[in-house]
Enzyme design. Structure first.
Site, PDB file in Angstrom:
ATOM      1  N   ASP A  39      -1.821  10.865  -1.889  1.00 31.02           N
ATOM      2  CA  ASP A  39      -2.164   9.804  -2.841  1.00 31.02           C
ATOM      3  C   ASP A  39      -2.537  10.393  -4.197  1.00 31.02           C
ATOM      4  OD1 ASP A  39      -2.330   7.183  -1.069  1.00 31.02           O
ATOM      5  OD2 ASP A  39      -3.007   8.899   0.076  1.00 31.02           O
ATOM      6  N   ARG A  88      -7.233  -0.276  -6.699  1.00 31.73           N
ATOM      7  CA  ARG A  88      -7.516   0.759  -5.691  1.00 31.73           C
ATOM      8  C   ARG A  88      -7.735   2.077  -6.436  1.00 31.73           C
ATOM      9  NH1 ARG A  88      -4.194   1.226  -0.302  1.00 31.73           N
ATOM     10  NH2 ARG A  88      -6.127   2.190   0.399  1.00 31.73           N
ATOM     11  N   ASN A 115      -5.268  12.630   0.704  1.00 28.24           N
ATOM     12  CA  ASN A 115      -4.366  11.805   1.513  1.00 28.24           C
ATOM     13  C   ASN A 115      -5.215  11.031   2.516  1.00 28.24           C
ATOM     14  OD1 ASN A 115      -1.620  11.010   2.088  1.00 28.24           O
ATOM     15  ND2 ASN A 115      -1.812  12.075   4.039  1.00 28.24           N
ATOM     16  N   LYS A 116      -4.550  10.203   3.306  1.00 24.78           N
ATOM     17  CA  LYS A 116      -5.249   9.326   4.248  1.00 24.78           C
ATOM     18  C   LYS A 116      -6.261  10.090   5.094  1.00 24.78           C
ATOM     19  CE  LYS A 116      -4.991   5.762   4.491  1.00 24.78           C
ATOM     20  NZ  LYS A 116      -5.969   4.963   3.724  1.00 24.78           N
ATOM     21  N   ARG A 132       0.864  -1.181   0.000  1.00 25.33           N
ATOM     22  CA  ARG A 132       0.000   0.000   0.000  1.00 25.33           C
ATOM     23  C   ARG A 132       0.896   1.225   0.000  1.00 25.33           C
ATOM     24  NH1 ARG A 132       2.521   1.854   3.457  1.00 25.33           N
ATOM     25  NH2 ARG A 132       1.020   3.533   3.632  1.00 25.33           N
ATOM     26  N   GLY A 133       0.266   2.404  -0.158  1.00 26.15           N
ATOM     27  CA  GLY A 133       1.056   3.637  -0.282  1.00 26.15           C
ATOM     28  C   GLY A 133       1.190   3.968  -1.766  1.00 26.15           C
ATOM     29  N   ALA A 134       1.034   5.263  -2.071  1.00 23.05           N
ATOM     30  CA  ALA A 134       0.884   5.684  -3.467  1.00 23.05           C
ATOM     31  C   ALA A 134       2.023   5.209  -4.390  1.00 23.05           C
ATOM     32  CB  ALA A 134       0.776   7.209  -3.501  1.00 23.05           C
ATOM     33  N   GLN A 160      -1.681   2.549  10.051  1.00 22.61           N
ATOM     34  CA  GLN A 160      -0.391   2.560   9.334  1.00 22.61           C
ATOM     35  C   GLN A 160       0.666   3.377  10.085  1.00 22.61           C
ATOM     36  OE1 GLN A 160      -3.386   3.118   7.949  1.00 22.61           O
ATOM     37  NE2 GLN A 160      -3.468   2.590   5.796  1.00 22.61           N
TER      38      GLN A 160
HETATM   39  O1  MRU Z   1      -4.409   3.240   2.385  1.00 21.73           O
HETATM   40  P1  MRU Z   1      -2.938   3.398   2.191  1.00 21.73           P
HETATM   41  O2  MRU Z   1      -2.116   2.905   3.332  1.00 21.73           O
HETATM   42  O3  MRU Z   1      -2.458   2.901   0.851  1.00 21.73           O
HETATM   43  O4  MRU Z   1      -2.833   4.957   2.150  1.00 21.73           O
HETATM   44  C1  MRU Z   1      -1.796   5.594   1.581  1.00 21.73           C
HETATM   45  C2  MRU Z   1      -1.054   6.259   2.630  1.00 21.73           C
HETATM   46  O5  MRU Z   1      -0.260   5.646   3.281  1.00 21.73           O
HETATM   47  C3  MRU Z   1      -1.246   7.641   2.907  1.00 21.73           C
HETATM   48  O6  MRU Z   1      -2.358   8.236   2.441  1.00 21.73           O
HETATM   49  C4  MRU Z   1       0.040   8.366   2.685  1.00 21.73           C
HETATM   50  O7  MRU Z   1       0.059   9.450   3.488  1.00 21.73           O
HETATM   51  C5  MRU Z   1       0.277   8.742   1.268  1.00 21.73           C
HETATM   52  S1  MRU Z   1       0.897   7.444   0.327  1.00 21.73           S
HETATM   53  C6  MRU Z   1       2.439   8.036  -0.020  1.00 21.73           C
END
Ligand code: MRU
Length: 378
Positions: free
Chosen positions: A246, A100, A257-258, A57-59, A205
């Protein structure tokens, strides 16, 4: 990233590719911080599932995974007919794109691959170009994160107390991270500072991944409950906020973002604390004209209604665990349902600056600086 597992320090990329086996190699992030394991996916469908189920996970990390997944999918094609190959490629693309919805990196990465593959004249050439382009995307992600670190490090002054949300770290990219890159670069320059990691419910996370990374890197840190940031800001205990993104809209400077990021930005503004967003260029969406158009992922309600963790069974007569297993615990009232939006959108006016691999910009200046930021008008 350098990880110490079983007393031995080794360097790993979050996402890699095994050319001989045509499989994508991923750090199994759902097991961290309790167990470090590398998993490999056998085909593009498994790769897409690993993205959906958040093995990775993570962009930036899912961008690289989608790029490798597309290369994996097209390399599995048998035959030489270009028409069939192109139908197959389109199917692989759609399956990975649907894995996603909010992060734009997978789409940007796969569009790059398709553009590069179009120079190939045969199936074999296109397959080779796809793999080379996926490797290039992964390496560029590493370079971008390092550059973000260099531009962002001066923002972290001696003894600064930095708040971060979720995990925009090594694990969210191929290496280094975006929000964490300035921290790692500041540490390398000898600056001492402290990081508060928002726990980041519902998937935690921050408590699991960011805290683990910072501990691996020996950076002073504490985990705080998501609701604690306002209190600490009010008492003057936070000097700076750095988060990832993201999807950042190049036309408006809005940042997806999250979930919970927007709240932190409002709090930071209320207390006059600088709020920065760190992004590689693959996180910029040059098409959408409003944050309201960003597809916000709604995840399963079970994430809000309970929590995942490790249950350890101690060995008899010993304090060290004999075995451990990942388990889900229901926390909420059994008869209640939940809503679970995974992301929110922070408006440009709440953001002090966007840290990119080519410099720090005001969010509303991204469009003006689009040429330097890699946008090509066609
Ligand atoms: O749902 P996730 O864990 O894939 O979410 C992404 C993230 O971890 C965050 O939004 C993060 O701050 C940006 S991803 C570089």
């Amino acid at each position: 990233m350098k990880v110490t597992v079983g007393g031995r320090a080794r360097h790993f990329r979050t996402v890699a590719f095994d050319v001989a086996k045509n499989s994508v190699l991923l750090i199994e992030q759902r097991l961290l911080p309790h167990r470090f394991e590398i998993v490999s996916t056998r085909n593009f469908q498994e790769t897409a599932r690993a993205i959906t189920d958040m093995v990775v996970r993570g962009a930036g990390a899912i961008g690289a995974t989608a790029a490798y997944g597309l290369a994996q999918g097209v390399r599995a094609f048998r035959g030489s007919g270009l028409e069939k190959f192109s139908l197959h490629t389109a199917r692989v693309y759609e399956v990975l794109k649907a894995a996603r919805p909010t992060a734009v990196d997978p789409v940007n990465a796969m569009n790059d691959l398709l553009r590069i593959m179009s120079a190939g004249e045969t199936v074999a050439q296109k397959q080779a170009l796809a793999l080379a382009a996926a490797e290039e995307f992964a390496s560029e992600d590493v370079k971008h994160c390092q550059a973000i670190g260099e531009f962002g490090a001066p923002l972290i002054r001696k003894d600064a107390r930095v708040l971060t949300h979720c995990n925009a770290g090594w694990l969210a990219f191929v290496d280094f991270g975006s929000a964490t890159a300035p921290m790692y670069a500041a540490q390398a320059r000898g600056t001492k500072f402290h990081v508060f990691c928002d726990e980041t419910r519902p998937r935690s996370q921050g408590a699991t991944l960011t805290a683990w990374e910072l501990a691996q890197q020996k950076i002073s840190h504490e985990i705080i409950a998501d609701n604690a940031a306002g209190h600490l800001m009010q008492r003057g205990e936070i000097d700076l906020v750095i988060v990832g993104s993201d999807r950042t809209l190049g036309r408006t400077g809005e940042v997806a973002n999250k979930i919970g990021t927007y709240t932190k930005a409002v709090l930071a503004r209320r207390h006059g604390i600088p709020f920065y967003v760190a992004i590689p260029l693959s996180t910029i969406d040059w098409n959408l004209r409003s944050g309201l158009e960003i597809p916000i992922e709604e995840r399963h309600e079970s994430e809000v209604l309970g929590a995942w963790g490790i249950i350890s069974t101690p060995a008899s007569g010993s304090r060290s665990p004999a075995s451990s297993r990942r388990a889900y615990v229901r926390v909420a009232n059994p008869a209640s349902r939940a809503r679970n939006p995974g992301f929110d959108v922070t408006p440009a006016e709440l953001i002090t600056g966007i840290i990119t691999p080519v410099g720090i910009f005001k969010p509303r200046d991204l469009w003006k600086k689009r040429a330097a930021l890699g946008f090509s008008e066609k």
